[in-house]
Write a protein that holds these residues in place. Structure first.
Motif, PDB file in Angstrom:
ATOM      1  N   THR A   1      20.133  96.681  19.289  1.00  0.00           N
ATOM      2  CA  THR A   1      19.362  97.688  20.017  1.00  0.00           C
ATOM      3  C   THR A   1      19.037  98.869  19.110  1.00  0.00           C
ATOM      4  O   THR A   1      17.902  99.360  19.095  1.00  0.00           O
ATOM      5  CB  THR A   1      20.133  98.157  21.266  1.00  0.00           C
ATOM      6  N   ALA A   2      20.014  99.321  18.335  1.00  0.00           N
ATOM      7  CA  ALA A   2      19.791 100.438  17.415  1.00  0.00           C
ATOM      8  C   ALA A   2      18.755 100.065  16.349  1.00  0.00           C
ATOM      9  O   ALA A   2      17.863 100.865  16.039  1.00  0.00           O
ATOM     10  CB  ALA A   2      21.103 100.855  16.758  1.00  0.00           C
ATOM     11  N   LEU A   3      18.853  98.860  15.807  1.00  0.00           N
ATOM     12  CA  LEU A   3      17.898  98.418  14.798  1.00  0.00           C
ATOM     13  C   LEU A   3      16.497  98.300  15.388  1.00  0.00           C
ATOM     14  O   LEU A   3      15.509  98.681  14.756  1.00  0.00           O
ATOM     15  CB  LEU A   3      18.333  97.077  14.198  1.00  0.00           C
ATOM     16  N   ARG A   4      16.413  97.787  16.603  1.00  0.00           N
ATOM     17  CA  ARG A   4      15.113  97.659  17.267  1.00  0.00           C
ATOM     18  C   ARG A   4      14.513  99.046  17.542  1.00  0.00           C
ATOM     19  O   ARG A   4      13.313  99.264  17.355  1.00  0.00           O
ATOM     20  CB  ARG A   4      15.257  96.874  18.572  1.00  0.00           C
ATOM     21  N   ASN A   5      15.342  99.980  17.960  1.00  0.00           N
ATOM     22  CA  ASN A   5      14.869 101.348  18.204  1.00  0.00           C
ATOM     23  C   ASN A   5      14.342 101.984  16.918  1.00  0.00           C
ATOM     24  O   ASN A   5      13.314 102.659  16.926  1.00  0.00           O
ATOM     25  CB  ASN A   5      15.961 102.205  18.826  1.00  0.00           C
ATOM     26  N   ASN A   6      15.055 101.760  15.807  1.00  0.00           N
ATOM     27  CA  ASN A   6      14.602 102.284  14.514  1.00  0.00           C
ATOM     28  C   ASN A   6      13.244 101.692  14.135  1.00  0.00           C
ATOM     29  O   ASN A   6      12.352 102.400  13.671  1.00  0.00           O
ATOM     30  CB  ASN A   6      15.622 101.986  13.409  1.00  0.00           C
ATOM     31  N   GLU A   7      13.115 100.376  14.348  1.00  0.00           N
ATOM     32  CA  GLU A   7      11.840  99.728  14.040  1.00  0.00           C
ATOM     33  C   GLU A   7      10.723 100.275  14.937  1.00  0.00           C
ATOM     34  O   GLU A   7       9.619 100.548  14.473  1.00  0.00           O
ATOM     35  CB  GLU A   7      11.957  98.216  14.211  1.00  0.00           C
TER      36      GLU A   7
END
Length: 123
Positions: A97-103
């Motif tokens: 979720t954190a990686l997707r939010n960053n993207e």
């Protein structure tokens, strides 16, 4: 374009390259050069060439901003893809979720830049 150098103008120096004028005191000009942001130098006006007024920016400036946004988005995307390279062990949901939010944030910045370009704001 006026020949007089004013605060906010873009200038070119033979040695230091492109920069933005931060202050003008007679013939002494303070400049924040692109290659070393925050490293303000004081230069005589006679050593500078005005390349754009405060209302315009050269292509090189906008291209550099574009490349920074593109690189940030690609890095975020690659980090997200790397986490999903295998399903064993199962990826951590919070990390995904954190990686997707960053993207998503990086992609939103790319889209905003492209929208500004379409509106003609990068002159």
């Amino acid at each position: 374009m006026s020949k007089a150098i004013e605060e906010g103008d873009r200038v070119d120096h033979r040695i230091f390259g492109f920069g933005t004028v931060t202050a003008v005191q007679g013939d002494k000009i303070e400049i924040d050069f692109d290659d070393k942001p925050g490293d303000i130098k004081r230069v005589l006006a006679s050593f500078l060439k005005k390349v754009a007024s405060a209302q315009t920016r050269p292509f090189k400036y906008w291209d550099r901003k574009w490349q920074e946004l593109r690189t940030a988005w690609l890095a975020a995307r690659r980090a997200h893809e790397a986490e999903l390279a295998s399903f064993r062990p199962l990826p951590d949901d919070r990390k995904l979720t954190a990686l997707r939010n960053n993207e998503d944030l990086a992609w939103a910045a790319v889209q905003a830049f492209l929208a500004e370009e379409k509106e003609g704001l990068h002159l």
